[in-house]
Enzyme design. Structure first.
Site, PDB file in Angstrom:
ATOM      1  CB  THR A 182      -1.089  -0.129   1.429  1.00 59.18           C
ATOM      2  OG1 THR A 182       0.323   0.196   2.240  1.00 59.18           O
ATOM      3  CG2 THR A 182      -1.937  -1.619   1.624  1.00 59.18           C
ATOM      4  CD  GLU A 327      -5.173  -2.770   2.416  1.00 58.63           C
ATOM      5  OE1 GLU A 327      -5.087  -1.984   1.389  1.00 58.63           O
ATOM      6  OE2 GLU A 327      -4.923  -2.151   2.959  1.00 58.63           O
ATOM      7  CE  LYS A 436     -12.685  11.797  12.554  1.00 55.31           C
ATOM      8  NZ  LYS A 436     -11.488  12.084  11.310  1.00 55.31           N
TER       9      LYS A 436
HETATM   10  P1  ADP Z   1      -3.795   4.065  -1.403  1.00 53.17           P
HETATM   11  O1  ADP Z   1      -4.185   4.850  -1.281  1.00 53.17           O
HETATM   12  O2  ADP Z   1      -3.590   3.812   0.326  1.00 53.17           O
HETATM   13  O3  ADP Z   1      -2.400   4.097  -2.028  1.00 53.17           O
HETATM   14  P2  ADP Z   1      -5.022   1.754  -2.327  1.00 53.17           P
HETATM   15  O4  ADP Z   1      -5.149   1.940  -3.673  1.00 53.17           O
HETATM   16  O5  ADP Z   1      -5.346   0.998  -1.735  1.00 53.17           O
HETATM   17  O6  ADP Z   1      -4.065   1.969  -1.170  1.00 53.17           O
HETATM   18  O7  ADP Z   1      -6.493   2.958  -2.091  1.00 53.17           O
HETATM   19  C1  ADP Z   1      -7.597   2.721  -1.331  1.00 53.17           C
HETATM   20  C2  ADP Z   1      -8.203   3.518  -0.855  1.00 53.17           C
HETATM   21  O8  ADP Z   1      -8.619   3.936  -1.901  1.00 53.17           O
HETATM   22  C3  ADP Z   1      -9.983   3.241  -0.455  1.00 53.17           C
HETATM   23  O9  ADP Z   1      -9.605   2.849   1.432  1.00 53.17           O
HETATM   24  C4  ADP Z   1     -10.997   4.366  -0.801  1.00 53.17           C
HETATM   25  O10 ADP Z   1     -10.626   5.229   0.561  1.00 53.17           O
HETATM   26  C5  ADP Z   1      -9.604   5.388  -1.794  1.00 53.17           C
HETATM   27  N1  ADP Z   1     -11.064   4.921  -2.716  1.00 53.17           N
HETATM   28  C6  ADP Z   1     -10.408   3.674  -3.772  1.00 53.17           C
HETATM   29  N2  ADP Z   1     -11.636   3.847  -5.130  1.00 53.17           N
HETATM   30  C7  ADP Z   1     -12.347   5.127  -4.770  1.00 53.17           C
HETATM   31  C8  ADP Z   1     -13.525   5.076  -4.906  1.00 53.17           C
HETATM   32  N3  ADP Z   1     -14.689   4.900  -6.089  1.00 53.17           N
HETATM   33  N4  ADP Z   1     -14.074   6.237  -4.086  1.00 53.17           N
HETATM   34  C9  ADP Z   1     -13.849   6.907  -3.293  1.00 53.17           C
HETATM   35  N5  ADP Z   1     -12.723   6.322  -2.797  1.00 53.17           N
HETATM   36  C10 ADP Z   1     -11.780   5.782  -3.044  1.00 53.17           C
END
Ligand code: ADP
Length: 541
Positions: A182, A327, A436
Site C-alpha cells: 500500500t 488489500e 470532525k
Molecule cells: P492507497 O491510496 O492507500 O495507496 P489504495 O490504492 O489501496 O491505497 O487505496 C484504497 C483507498 O482508496 C480506499 O480505501 C478508498 O479510501 C479510496 N478509494 C478507492 N476507490 C475509491 C472510489 N471509487 N471512491 C472513493 N474512494 C476510493
C-alpha cells in the site's frame, strides 16, 4: 457427502497456456516514443517461457520475490506471467515512492532480482547500495547501458540465450503469486501477498458483465500503472478472456492517452479520476475520435458526479465508477445500475452512478458502528466498511499492524460509508479525511466534488483544520482553471456551495493554490496540504 468434482487448482498457468492457443493473433501494443510496438499472444507466450528459463538460470527459486521497476509495457506483461507461473512471486515497485520507502519495501520483501526499465535506471542506481537481498539487476532493453549496477544483465540477451519452452510446474493454488505494498500514507507501506487462487478468481470477477465486463472483443488499456495493485488485475483478466492490451508506457498525459485511444481503437480503459479530469479539460479545446471507447472504469478516489455526467453528455464517454483497495486485489464494488435503477429519472441515475456501487459475488460487505455492530442499509447511517472474500487479504506480510485491520474474519477498510437498501455503497470519506466538527462529521469528498463542479475550478481538496471550539473545521484548497486564476473568489465558491450544503457544513475558508498535490498513484495527497496548513488560523465565521 462430498462433491465429486475434480480438485483442479486455480493457478495462472492455464491462463498463460490457453492464450496463444485460442487468441494467438491478439496483441499487446505498447507506446514507445512515437511508435507503437506490437507483440501477438503467439509471440508473447514463448517469450514468457524464455524469461522463466532465464530466471531459473539467475537462481530464482520457488517463493523468491522478483521485483519490477517499470512502466506499463509488453516486457512487464511477460514478467507478469513468467514470475508467478514458474513459482516465484512478482513484486512491482511503485515508481513514484520516496526513496526511503522504496528501500524499505525491497528489503522487507527481500527481493532477489530486480527488473528495471532503462529510462528508470538512475533511480535504482542511487538506491542499490542500500538493497540487502538483490542479487541481480536486469535492464529491460536490448543491451546494458553504462551503469553502476552490478551484476547486471540485458533483458533481451537473457531471452536470446534461453529456450522457448519451459516445464511450468504444478503449483498449489494457495501459493503466493504476487505482492504489492500500500502506498503508506501513515508509517511504512504494508505488504499484501496475492495467491494464484485469488488472482484467478479476481480475474473472473473483473470479467463479469456486472463488473468491469472485459470480453474477448475488447481492446483494453490499463492506464492505472502496473505497480498500482497490479494495474487493478487487468493484465491477468485480459490474458484470460483474450482481450487485446494497449499499454501507454510512460506516456500518461491526457493528450497522449487521447491519441493512443484514437490510434488503437481502445474499447475499455481504467484509471484514477485525476486522469479523466485532465482528459475532460483537454476535450474542451481539442477534438479526438474516441468513439471506440464503451467503458471507462474510474476508481482509486471518488469519481465526481459532474465528471460522469459531463463525459457522457458532452463527449459520449461512459464512466463506470468502481471502488477498491490494494488489500482487495483491488475489486470491491462497481456502480453499474440494475434493471430497476435504469427506469429511474436521469438525474437519479447519475446520483447512483456517483456512488461506488455494489460488490460482485466474491466480495461480502457490512458497515459497522464504533461498537462493531452492523448499521442498517438505509443510505443514511454512517459506518466503517468491512469486507471479506476470496480475493481479500487476511493479513499483511510480516507486519504487526495486521491486528488493527483484520478482525473476526473481516478486513476493516478505514472507509466510512453508507449502504442503501439496494446494497449500493457510498464512500463518505476515509476515516482520517472526515472533518470532525463538534459532534458532526463533514464529508471532505462531498465538498470537493461540489467545488470541482464549478465551471471555473480545475481541482479542489478539502482538509480539516484544528478549531478551538469545534475541534475541526473544513478548509477548501482550490486550484482554478488557469484562465480564471485572477478572477475566481472565495465568495464565488461559497455561493456555489450554499445551495447544496447546510451553513455549518460550508468551509470556513477558501484558499487558492496552483494544483492539488498528488500521491504516487495520482490521487489527491491531502496529507501534504494538511502538513502545509497545520497552523492555519481560520477566520471568524
Ligand atoms: P492507497 O491510496 O492507500 O495507496 P489504495 O490504492 O489501496 O491505497 O487505496 C484504497 C483507498 O482508496 C480506499 O480505501 C478508498 O479510501 C479510496 N478509494 C478507492 N476507490 C475509491 C472510489 N471509487 N471512491 C472513493 N474512494 C476510493
Amino acid at each position: 457427502m462430498q462433491g465429486l468434482m475434480m480438485d483442479y487448482p486455480l493457478t495462472l498457468t492455464p491462463l498463460l497456456e490457453r492464450a496463444p492457443k485460442f487468441f494467438g493473433h491478439k496483441e499487446i501494443i505498447t507506446k514507445a516514443g512515437t511508435t507503437l510496438e506490437r507483440e501477438t499472444f503467439a509471440e508473447w507466450a514463448p517469450r514468457v517461457a524464455r524469461l522463466a528459463n532465464a530466471l531459473e538460470k539467475l537462481g530464482v527459486r520457488r517463493g523468491d520475490r522478483v521485483a519490477t521497476f517499470a512502466w506499463n509495457n509488453a516486457r512487464h506483461m511477460e514478467l507478469y506471467f513468467a514470475v508467478p507461473c514458474m513459482g516465484a512471486v512478482l513484486h512491482p515497485l511503485n515508481l513514484r515512492l520516496p526513496p526511503d520507502q522504496l528501500v524499505y519495501i525491497v528489503n522487507h520483501a527481500e527481493d532477489t532480482v530486480l527488473f528495471v526499465d532503462a529510462s528508470l535506471l538512475p533511480v535504482i542506481e542511487k538506491l542499490a547500495p542500500q538493497f540487502k537481498s538483490v542479487k541481480h539487476f536486469v535492464v529491460m532493453g536490448d543491451s546494458v547501458p553504462e551503469t553502476t549496477l552490478t551484476p547486471v544483465h540485458a533483458y533481451e540477451e537473457l531471452l536470446r540465450n534461453a529456450s522457448d519452452t519451459y516445464p511450468f510446474p504444478n503449483l498449489d493454488e494457495n501459493q503466493a503469486a504476487g505482492m504489492c505494498y500500500t502506498s503508506g500514507t501513515t508509517g511504512h507501506p504494508k505488504g499484501v501477498v496475492y495467491s494464484h487462487r485469488s488472482m484467478v478468481l479476481h480475474s473472473m470477477g473483473l470479467a463479469m458483465s456486472s463488473s468491469f465486463g472485459i470480453a474477448e472483443s475488447d481492446i483494453a488499456m490499463p492506464v492505472v500503472p502496473m505497480f498500482h495493485v497490479m494495474a487493478w488485475g487487468l493484465p491477468f483478466a485480459c490474458i484470460m478472456v483474450g482481450a487485446d492490451v494497449v499499454l501507454p508506457g510512460p506516456h500518461m498525459q491526457p493528450r497522449d492517452l487521447a491519441e493512443l485511444i484514437q490510434a488503437t481503437r481502445v474499447t475499455l480503459t481504467a484509471g484514477v479520476p485525476t486522469l479523466w479530469l485532465g482528459l475532460m479539460n483537454l476535450l474542451e479545446n481539442e477534438r479526438y475520435d474516441l468513439s471506440s471507447l464503451h467503458t471507462m472504469v474510474v476508481g482509486g478516489s471518488a469519481a465526481p458526479r459532474f465528471l460522469i455526467e459531463k463525459m457522457e453528455k458532452q463527449h459520449g464517454l461512459k464512466i463506470i465508477h468502481a471502488w477498491g483497495m490494494t488489500e482487495m486485489s483491488p475489486l470491491g464494488t462497481v456502480s453499474r445500475l440494475t434493471k430497476a435503477q435504469l427506469q429511474l429519472p436521469e438525474a437519479e441515475q447519475f446520483d447512483l452512478r456517483a456512488k461506488q456501487g455494489m460488490p460482485p459475488p466474491g466480495v461480502e460487505i457490512r458497515a459497522v458502528d464504533e461498537m462493531n455492530q452492523a448499521v442498517p442499509w438505509d443510505g443514511k447511517t454512517f459506518g466503517e466498511l468491512q469486507v471479506r472474500g476470496p480475493w481479500i487479504a487476511r493479513e499483511y506480510y510480516k507486519d504487526d499492524r495486521s491486528a488493527n485491520s483484520f478482525r473476526d474474519g473481516w478486513f476493516a477498510t478505514g472507509d466510512v460509508v453508507t449502504i442503501d437498501a439496494a446494497g449500493f455503497v457510498q464512500i463518505v470519506d476515509r476515516t482520517k479525511d472526515l472533518v470532525k466538527s463538534g459532534g458532526e462529521w463533514i464529508s471532505s469528498v462531498d465538498l470537493e466534488n461540489a467545488i470541482m463542479a464549478h465551471p471555473q475550478v480545475l481541482e479542489a481538496a478539502v482538509i480539516a483544520v484544528t478549531h478551538p471550539k469545534w475541534q475541526e473545521r473544513p478548509l477548501a484548497c482550490v486550484a482554478p482553471k488557469p484562465e480564471f486564476k485572477d478572477t475566481l473568489t472565495k465568495k464565488d465558491i461559497l455561493d456555489h456551495l450554499r445551495t447544496r450544503f447546510a451553513a455549518w457544513e460550508l468551509p470556513d475558508d477558501v484558499i487558492f493554490i496552483d494544483a492539488v498535490p498528488k500521491t504516487s498513484v495520482g490521487k489527491f495527497d491531502k496529507k501534504v496540504l494538511r502538513a502545509q496548513y497545520r497552523d492555519y488560523v481560520l477566520p471568524e465565521r
